[in-house]
Write an enzyme that holds these catalytic residues in place. Structure first.
Site, PDB file in Angstrom:
ATOM      1  N   TRP A   1       0.959  -1.324   0.198  1.00  0.00           N
ATOM      2  CA  TRP A   1       0.175   0.128   0.017  1.00  0.00           C
ATOM      3  C   TRP A   1       0.782   1.257  -0.162  1.00  0.00           C
ATOM      4  CZ3 TRP A   1      -2.786   1.180   5.194  1.00  0.00           C
ATOM      5  CH2 TRP A   1      -2.122   0.865   6.503  1.00  0.00           C
ATOM      6  N   ASN A   2       0.152   2.385  -0.395  1.00  0.00           N
ATOM      7  CA  ASN A   2       1.036   3.753  -0.646  1.00  0.00           C
ATOM      8  C   ASN A   2       0.190   4.841   0.282  1.00  0.00           C
ATOM      9  OD1 ASN A   2       3.010   2.745  -2.684  1.00  0.00           O
ATOM     10  ND2 ASN A   2       1.067   2.378  -3.468  1.00  0.00           N
TER      11      ASN A   2
ATOM     12  N   HIS B   1     -10.375  15.335 -13.488  1.00  0.00           N
ATOM     13  CA  HIS B   1     -10.807  15.949 -12.317  1.00  0.00           C
ATOM     14  C   HIS B   1     -11.993  16.629 -12.656  1.00  0.00           C
ATOM     15  CE1 HIS B   1      -8.217  19.369 -13.467  1.00  0.00           C
ATOM     16  NE2 HIS B   1      -9.282  19.869 -12.999  1.00  0.00           N
TER      17      HIS B   1
ATOM     18  N   ASP C   1     -14.353  19.825 -11.231  1.00  0.00           N
ATOM     19  CA  ASP C   1     -14.477  21.104 -10.761  1.00  0.00           C
ATOM     20  C   ASP C   1     -16.077  21.294 -10.138  1.00  0.00           C
ATOM     21  OD1 ASP C   1     -12.177  21.766 -11.649  1.00  0.00           O
ATOM     22  OD2 ASP C   1     -13.025  22.803 -13.499  1.00  0.00           O
TER      23      ASP C   1
ATOM     24  N   HIS D   1     -15.097  25.958  -6.610  1.00  0.00           N
ATOM     25  CA  HIS D   1     -13.471  26.245  -6.988  1.00  0.00           C
ATOM     26  C   HIS D   1     -13.217  27.579  -7.349  1.00  0.00           C
ATOM     27  CE1 HIS D   1     -10.043  25.227  -9.236  1.00  0.00           C
ATOM     28  NE2 HIS D   1     -10.514  25.282 -10.437  1.00  0.00           N
TER      29      HIS D   1
END
Length: 258
Positions: A61-62, A73, A75, A79
């Site tokens: 895992w990280n 992504h 918005d 934002h």
């Protein structure tokens, strides 16, 4: 057969294809570059915690570090300053994360002119051929820019005068925000605005108009070339970051294949 059973059967049989519109997220993913006077977003980073070793013998895992607006992504309205009192990304109703979508393909125009701008007349011409924009749905604006996404330099396409990437004119941005029935705009570029939008009147018109109208943006999409102009259902799944202005997202398109 119920509607959901029929839908599941169509997915299993390939009658409905799932097209992934999401760019791979890694340290090489391009990110927007603001003038040096402003804070910069983080590139995506992985910090390894364990990988089947003495730090954790049975698991890998990280930790991750990334900006909200890195890679493909979403918005949210808050934002931009025009939407500062609007929804954060965690407050976007889940029912709005699955919606119809249409694709406007202006990749030939963008190939001829990297500063090409979408105008209301382009949308009207598309509607004359394909019908009205979907109420409560997405307009996906194809420019072919995803072909550049392997390189930060090519993707931002900047020179001494600034970035040169396609976008939306101020008039069209206002129209999409205030008059069009869609809930948001999806693009293949690093942001919903053109590279030269800092010099527009008003500056960054897509962000200002869409966020100020409670609408959404999706950026750094890929594979729009695989979608038909109409008949798409879009699944946009940002993380529900409390008070967040956006989130890296997995964006999927559902397309009926006859």
């Amino acid at each position: 057969m119920s509607i959901l059973s029929g839908f599941a059967a169509a997915l299993a049989s390939g009658g409905i294809e799932v097209v992934d519109l999401t760019a791979p997220l890694s340290a090489e993913t391009p990110v927007i570059a603001l003038p040096p006077d402003f804070a910069q977003t983080a590139r995506f980073e992985l910090e390894e915690l364990s990988r089947y070793d003495d730090r954790g013998p049975a698991w890998y895992w990280n930790n991750i570090r990334t900006g909200e607006h890195t890679g493909t992504h979403f918005d949210a309205p808050n934002h931009w300053v025009t939407g500062r009192d609007g929804d954060d990304v965690a407050s976007v109703p889940a029912s709005r994360l699955i919606a119809p979508a249409v694709v406007l393909d202006l990749s030939a125009e963008a190939a001829a002119d990297p500063d090409f701008l979408l105008e209301v007349e382009h949308v009207r011409a598309w509607e004359a051929q394909h019908g009205p924009l979907p109420a409560g749905g997405w307009l996906l604006y194809r420019t072919g820019w995803d072909a550049r996404s392997a390189s930060q330099e090519d993707f931002l396409n900047a020179d001494a005068t600034g970035a040169h990437t396609p976008g939306v004119s101020p008039e069209c941005a206002r129209w999409l925000a205030e008059e069009a029935p869609v809930i948001g705009l999806g693009v293949e570029t690093v942001g919903t605005d053109a590279g030269a939008a800092h010099s527009f009147d008003p500056p960054f018109p897509c962000h200002a108009a869409l966020m100020g109208s409670g609408k959404y943006g999706l950026t750094q999409l890929q594979n729009l070339a695989l979608l038909p102009p109409t008949g798409v259902v879009l699944v946009a799944a940002p993380l529900p970051i409390v008070s967040g202005s956006g989130s890296p997202s997995r964006v999927l398109a559902l397309v009926e294949r006859g």
